[in-house]
Design a protein around this motif. Structure first.
Motif, PDB file in Angstrom:
ATOM      1  N   UNK A  66       0.840  -1.202   0.000  1.00  0.00           N
ATOM      2  CA  UNK A  66       0.000   0.000   0.000  1.00  0.00           C
ATOM      3  C   UNK A  66       0.876   1.253   0.000  1.00  0.00           C
ATOM      4  N   UNK A  67       0.518   2.243  -0.811  1.00  0.00           N
ATOM      5  CA  UNK A  67       1.241   3.516  -0.836  1.00  0.00           C
ATOM      6  C   UNK A  67       0.523   4.494   0.086  1.00  0.00           C
ATOM      7  N   UNK A  68       1.276   5.081   1.010  1.00  0.00           N
ATOM      8  CA  UNK A  68       0.713   5.992   2.012  1.00  0.00           C
ATOM      9  C   UNK A  68       1.451   7.326   1.938  1.00  0.00           C
ATOM     10  N   UNK A  69       0.695   8.421   1.993  1.00  0.00           N
ATOM     11  CA  UNK A  69       1.306   9.753   2.045  1.00  0.00           C
ATOM     12  C   UNK A  69       0.574  10.564   3.104  1.00  0.00           C
ATOM     13  N   UNK A  70       1.285  11.424   3.857  1.00  0.00           N
ATOM     14  CA  UNK A  70       0.614  12.227   4.877  1.00  0.00           C
ATOM     15  C   UNK A  70      -0.539  13.036   4.293  1.00  0.00           C
ATOM     16  N   UNK A  71      -1.667  13.043   4.992  1.00  0.00           N
ATOM     17  CA  UNK A  71      -2.839  13.791   4.542  1.00  0.00           C
ATOM     18  C   UNK A  71      -2.586  15.290   4.664  1.00  0.00           C
ATOM     19  N   UNK A  72      -3.110  16.050   3.727  1.00  0.00           N
ATOM     20  CA  UNK A  72      -3.020  17.509   3.787  1.00  0.00           C
ATOM     21  C   UNK A  72      -3.820  17.979   5.002  1.00  0.00           C
ATOM     22  N   UNK A  73      -3.176  18.780   5.844  1.00  0.00           N
ATOM     23  CA  UNK A  73      -3.804  19.158   7.110  1.00  0.00           C
ATOM     24  C   UNK A  73      -3.696  20.637   7.441  1.00  0.00           C
ATOM     25  N   UNK A  74      -3.259  21.444   6.471  1.00  0.00           N
ATOM     26  CA  UNK A  74      -3.084  22.877   6.727  1.00  0.00           C
ATOM     27  C   UNK A  74      -1.642  23.261   6.966  1.00  0.00           C
ATOM     28  N   UNK A  75      -0.784  22.278   7.271  1.00  0.00           N
ATOM     29  CA  UNK A  75       0.634  22.581   7.477  1.00  0.00           C
ATOM     30  C   UNK A  75       1.518  21.919   6.425  1.00  0.00           C
ATOM     31  N   UNK A  76       0.902  21.221   5.480  1.00  0.00           N
ATOM     32  CA  UNK A  76       1.635  20.533   4.412  1.00  0.00           C
ATOM     33  C   UNK A  76       1.293  21.185   3.075  1.00  0.00           C
ATOM     34  N   UNK A  77       2.310  21.437   2.268  1.00  0.00           N
ATOM     35  CA  UNK A  77       2.078  22.036   0.957  1.00  0.00           C
ATOM     36  C   UNK A  77       1.398  21.012   0.045  1.00  0.00           C
ATOM     37  N   UNK A  78       0.354  21.445  -0.634  1.00  0.00           N
ATOM     38  CA  UNK A  78      -0.367  20.582  -1.562  1.00  0.00           C
ATOM     39  C   UNK A  78       0.370  20.564  -2.898  1.00  0.00           C
ATOM     40  N   UNK A  79       1.302  19.628  -3.022  1.00  0.00           N
ATOM     41  CA  UNK A  79       2.143  19.551  -4.207  1.00  0.00           C
ATOM     42  C   UNK A  79       1.371  19.144  -5.458  1.00  0.00           C
ATOM     43  N   UNK A  80       1.715  19.740  -6.589  1.00  0.00           N
ATOM     44  CA  UNK A  80       1.093  19.378  -7.857  1.00  0.00           C
ATOM     45  C   UNK A  80       1.545  17.977  -8.274  1.00  0.00           C
ATOM     46  N   UNK A  81       2.838  17.687  -8.086  1.00  0.00           N
ATOM     47  CA  UNK A  81       3.326  16.339  -8.400  1.00  0.00           C
ATOM     48  C   UNK A  81       2.707  15.326  -7.444  1.00  0.00           C
ATOM     49  N   UNK A  82       2.580  15.684  -6.180  1.00  0.00           N
ATOM     50  CA  UNK A  82       1.905  14.815  -5.192  1.00  0.00           C
ATOM     51  C   UNK A  82       0.508  14.457  -5.672  1.00  0.00           C
ATOM     52  N   UNK A  83      -0.261  15.458  -6.046  1.00  0.00           N
ATOM     53  CA  UNK A  83      -1.629  15.249  -6.531  1.00  0.00           C
ATOM     54  C   UNK A  83      -1.622  14.332  -7.754  1.00  0.00           C
ATOM     55  N   UNK A  84      -0.663  14.541  -8.642  1.00  0.00           N
ATOM     56  CA  UNK A  84      -0.597  13.750  -9.876  1.00  0.00           C
ATOM     57  C   UNK A  84      -0.240  12.298  -9.586  1.00  0.00           C
ATOM     58  N   UNK A  85       0.671  12.073  -8.636  1.00  0.00           N
ATOM     59  CA  UNK A  85       1.064  10.702  -8.280  1.00  0.00           C
ATOM     60  C   UNK A  85      -0.121   9.962  -7.668  1.00  0.00           C
ATOM     61  N   UNK A  86      -0.852  10.616  -6.790  1.00  0.00           N
ATOM     62  CA  UNK A  86      -2.029   9.991  -6.182  1.00  0.00           C
ATOM     63  C   UNK A  86      -3.040   9.609  -7.266  1.00  0.00           C
ATOM     64  N   UNK A  87      -3.284  10.515  -8.212  1.00  0.00           N
ATOM     65  CA  UNK A  87      -4.236  10.244  -9.284  1.00  0.00           C
ATOM     66  C   UNK A  87      -3.734   9.145 -10.217  1.00  0.00           C
TER      67      UNK A  87
END
Length: 364
Positions: free
Chosen positions: A246-267
């Protein structure tokens, strides 16, 4: 409302371009830049492309004293057919506006911002590198320009876009990096500015990065600022862990930058049917997964490196070697797929790329 025109003031005196074989990150800049001005009550105006030059500001400009500044980072790629390709630029300008809102700064018109970028790329087309692995880094940013020493949002701002030809993030392609888990300093907390791409976040990270570099580590991995146990992000990247399939990444919580590459990898992982979860993950959980042999891969994601495999984590002196210090199969597959999509060597099934022909007619 009438859409403001972009004015052009181009120079005939062009710089000598650096050798593509020796490009480094952020040291060379193109001949022109985009600028727009903001005045409270009037809005954004004077959209223009002008010769790249120093910025003249009053010493009392609010940006110098109270840190009202945000920025973005994306790239333009040259494909084998000589077209110029942008990877999800609309996401960068959406994030720019979220950062602007957090810093009490006026939002930009996203469509107008992309138009300004495309016009600037048209002027600077020859600066987009041809050598494989190179690209043209794009830095949009907004600064507060009002001369005022009171602590209040400025009434005047400037929006810039500058361009820089850059080489491959790594000298020999994708390879694992070593990361030091930070236990003394804190980058951000929920309710702060960690979710905004603003200069102060990066300045506050320099001390920890200096310590990590002195110990031979490439990056710092930040923990949450309250309990100091949950993983947040790495200095210039979001972070992912493959644990027991399973691939796990910290959830966006207000203190983590919402990366464009992060979003793309998840998708992309979801598109492949690979289990991917956004949730809190502690260092204790990671250490237990490592001890049991279930921590299969760790990798960072970001514009600069796309995918950065992690071969070692150092947490309180405990060394956790990941995948024998080698690049994992999933990390390699993600890197290859994303870079091929960016360069037009693989089908853009999720329609992420804005593609421009050499004559800059939009075709996608």
């Amino acid at each position: 409302m009438t859409t403001p025109k972009i004015e052009f003031n181009l120079t005939d005196s062009r710089k000598q371009k650096p050798s593509e074989e020796n490009l480094v990150f952020g040291r060379h800049f193109t001949d022109h830049m985009f600028i727009a001005d903001y005045v409270k009550g009037t809005g954004w105006q004077n959209h223009r492309i002008v010769p790249y030059a120093p910025i003249s500001l009053d010493p009392a400009a609010i940006v110098f004293h109270y840190g009202q500044t945000v920025f973005e980072g994306l790239k333009a790629y040259r494909a084998k057919d000589d077209s110029i390709r942008l990877f999800r630029p609309e996401e960068n300008f959406k994030r720019l506006n979220r950062s602007l809102d957090r810093l009490c700064m006026p939002q930009v018109d996203e469509e107008k911002a992309i138009e300004g970028l495309l016009e600037l790329l048209k002027v600077e087309e020859e600066w987009v590198p041809k050598l494989e692995g190179n690209s043209l880094y794009i830095r949009p940013f907004v600064i507060a320009t009002e001369a005022f020493l009171g602590v209040a949002p400025a009434t005047t701002y400037q929006f810039y876009i500058i361009l820089s030809p850059v080489g491959s993030y790594y000298e020999e392609g994708i390879h694992p990096v070593k990361i030091l888990v930070e236990n003394e300093f804190v980058r951000a907390v929920k309710g702060g500015t960690g979710g905004a791409k603003t200069a102060g976040n990066y300045a506050s990270a320099l001390k920890a990065q200096e310590t990590a570099t002195a110990q031979g580590y490439s990056q710092v991995m930040w923990l949450d600022g309250v309990e100091r146990k949950y993983v947040e992000e790495v200095g210039s990247m979001n972070i992912f862990f493959k644990i027991d399939g399973e691939v796990i990444t910290p959830a966006v919580n207000g203190s983590i930058l919402e990366g464009i590459t992060r979003k793309s990898i998840i998708e992309l992982l979801a598109h492949w049917g690979t289990p991917v979860t956004e949730r809190k993950i502690s260092m204790e959980e990671l250490a237990a997964a490592h001890a049991s042999g279930k921590l299969e891969e760790v990798f960072g994601t970001g514009t600069a490196a796309v995918i950065s495999p992690v071969g070692e984590l150092n947490w309180n002196g405990k060394i956790m070697t990941v995948n024998e210090g080698k690049t994992g199969a999933l990390s390699k597959k993600l890197y290859d797929t994303l870079t091929k999509i960016q360069l037009g060597d693989e089908e853009d099934a999720l329609q992420w790329v804005t593609e421009l022909t050499p004559s800059f007619v939009k075709i996608g």
